[in-house]
Design a protein around this motif. Structure first.
Motif, PDB file in Angstrom:
ATOM      1  N   UNK A 150       6.087   2.345  45.306  1.00 22.24           N
ATOM      2  CA  UNK A 150       6.002   1.217  44.389  1.00 22.24           C
ATOM      3  C   UNK A 150       5.216   1.642  43.157  1.00 22.24           C
ATOM      4  N   UNK A 151       5.921   1.903  42.068  1.00 21.53           N
ATOM      5  CA  UNK A 151       5.253   2.409  40.871  1.00 21.53           C
ATOM      6  C   UNK A 151       4.624   1.309  40.036  1.00 21.53           C
ATOM      7  N   UNK A 152       5.206   0.102  40.090  1.00 24.17           N
ATOM      8  CA  UNK A 152       4.662  -1.026  39.332  1.00 24.17           C
ATOM      9  C   UNK A 152       4.362  -0.655  37.888  1.00 24.17           C
ATOM     10  N   UNK A 219       8.902  -4.626  33.004  1.00 28.04           N
ATOM     11  CA  UNK A 219       8.384  -4.081  34.260  1.00 28.04           C
ATOM     12  C   UNK A 219       9.482  -3.317  34.975  1.00 28.04           C
ATOM     13  N   UNK A 220       9.108  -2.236  35.642  1.00 31.58           N
ATOM     14  CA  UNK A 220      10.076  -1.524  36.480  1.00 31.58           C
ATOM     15  C   UNK A 220       9.339  -0.853  37.634  1.00 31.58           C
ATOM     16  N   UNK A 226      14.777   7.475  33.813  1.00 31.29           N
ATOM     17  CA  UNK A 226      15.930   6.610  33.569  1.00 31.29           C
ATOM     18  C   UNK A 226      15.528   5.139  33.571  1.00 31.29           C
ATOM     19  N   UNK A 227      14.761   4.733  34.576  1.00 29.07           N
ATOM     20  CA  UNK A 227      14.337   3.339  34.665  1.00 29.07           C
ATOM     21  C   UNK A 227      13.422   2.987  33.493  1.00 29.07           C
ATOM     22  N   UNK A 228      12.520   3.884  33.165  1.00 31.56           N
ATOM     23  CA  UNK A 228      11.621   3.637  32.042  1.00 31.56           C
ATOM     24  C   UNK A 228      12.395   3.519  30.735  1.00 31.56           C
TER      25      UNK A 228
END
Length: 318
Positions: A150-152, A219-220, A226-228
Motif C-alpha cells: 500500500x503506497x498511499x 491519490x494512487x 505508470x500510476x503516478x
C-alpha cells in the motif's frame, strides 16, 4: 527569538528557519455543542447553478459556519467505471457550525435554500468529536495498519479564486471532473475572520479579496511510474485549464500543498538563489516574501535549513 523570527515561523514554512521543539498556543472559546453535516447534491438538478450560488454564500455567511464544497467520484463508480471512460460524480458540502442544528438549518433556509438542509441531515456533538466526526479515542490511537504494497501516494495542487467563476465556467469544470477518475477537487471558502486579519500580520497572505481556495487532489495506491504519471497528467491538465479562472500576477498557491511544479531551486546553486526562490515564493507569500527572505538572512545566513522550495538568503553583497 525576536519578533521577525516569531513572525516568520507562524506560516512561513517552518523548514526554512529551524526546528520548533516546543510551543504554546492560545485557546479560543467554542460552544459545548457544534453541528456537522454532509449533503450531496442531486447530479440531475443544475450542478453549475448550485456551485455558482455556493460561491456567494460560503464566504459571506455567518462566521460560525464553514461549508466546504467537494467534487469527487464515488468509490463504487471508480470500481464499476463504464467502458466509455466516463462516470457520474457527486458534489457534496461538508460543514461545521459552531452551534446547534436547529440554528444552522434556520440560517441556511434563508442564506442557501438551494442546499435543502434538513434537521435530519445534521449531527450535534462536541468540538473535539467533530475533528474526525468520530470518537475522540481515535485521536489517541497511534496504531497504523498498512499493507506492504500500500503506497498511499498523493499529489496536491492549489489555487485561489478572487472573482466568482461564471456559470459557464463552472459547467466546463464539472464536465472535466466528470471525465477524470483519477482526482477530485475541493473548494474551501475564505471570508469571515480570515478576511479581517491584515495580510501582513502573518506570512500567510491569502486573506481579504480571496473567495475560496481550490485543492486539486490526486491519490494512487499502485507502485510504479505508470500510476503516478496517470494522476499527474490529469492534475496538470486541470491546473492548466483553470488558469483563466483563478488569481493572477502572481497565480497564488498554498504553501502546505507543496507543489514543485510552480517553481523550485536548483541544487547546483546551493538552494539559495533569490531569483529562483522568488518564482514560487511570490505565489506562496506574495507581499510577504521579501520580509521572509530578510528574516532568513538574519537567522540562518549559512542557509543550513534548505530544500527545493525553502526561503532563500540574500547574497552577502546585499
Amino acid at each position: 527569538m525576536g519578533e521577525g523570527l516569531f513572525w516568520a515561523i507562524r506560516g512561513g514554512g517552518g523548514a526554512s528557519f529551524g526546528i520548533v521543539i516546543s510551543y504554546k498556543i492560545e485557546l479560543v472559546e467554542v460552544p459545548e455543542t457544534v453541528t456537522v453535516f454532509q449533503v450531496e447534491s442531486n447530479p440531475d438538478e443544475g450542478l453549475a447553478d448550485f456551485v455558482y450560488r455556493w460561491q456567494f454564500v460560503a464566504p459571506t455567511t455567518s462566521n460560525d459556519l464553514f461549508m466546504r464544497l467537494h467534487f469527487s467520484h464515488p468509490i463504487t463508480t471508480r470500481l464499476e467505471q463504464g467502458s466509455n471512460g466516463t462516470a457520474s460524480f457527486q458534489v457534496s458540502i461538508q460543514a461545521l457550525y459552531l452551534g446547534k442544528a436547529d440554528d444552522v438549518v434556520s440560517l441556511l433556509s434563508k442564506d442557501f435554500p438551494e442546499l435543502g438542509l434538513k434537521r435530519q441531515d445534521c449531527t450535534e456533538m462536541s468540538w473535539i468529536e467533530s475533528v474526525l466526526w468520530s470518537s475522540p479515542k481515535v485521536l489517541l490511537d497511534r496504531k497504523v495498519v498498512r499493507s506492504p504494497n500500500d503506497t498511499n501516494s498523493a499529489k496536491r495542487k492549489s489555487d485561489f479564486v478572487v472573482n466568482p467563476v461564471s456559470r459557464e465556467g463552472l459547467g466546463d469544470i464539472l464536465k472535466r471532473v466528470a471525465g477524470q477518475l483519477q482526482f477530485s477537487m475541493a473548494f474551501s471558502p475564505h471570508g469571515g475572520e480570515m478576511s479581517e486579519i491584515p495580510a501582513s500580520s502573518s506570512p500567510f497572505p491569502h486573506r481579504a479579496g480571496n473567495l475560496y481556495k481550490i485543492e486539486y487532489v490526486g491519490n494512487w495506491n499502485e507502485a510504479g511510474e505508470k500510476a503516478e504519471r496517470a494522476v499527474m497528467t490529469q492534475l496538470r491538465r486541470m491546473y492548466s485549464f483553470m488558469a483563466p479562472l483563478v488569481s493572477k500576477n502572481p497565480r497564488r498557491a498554498y504553501v502546505n500543498y507543496r507543489d514543485l511544479d510552480i517553481g523550485k531551486m536548483s541544487h547546483g546553486k546551493g538552494y539559495r538563489s533569490y531569483e529562483e526562490g522568488k518564482v514560487y515564493g511570490m505565489k506562496y507569500f506574495h507581499g510577504n516574501f521579501d520580509r521572509l527572505v530578510k528574516v532568513k538572512t538574519e537567522v540562518d545566513p549559512a542557509n543550513f535549513f534548505r530544500d527545493e522550495q525553502s526561503i532563500p538568503t540574500l547574497p552577502m553583497k546585499l
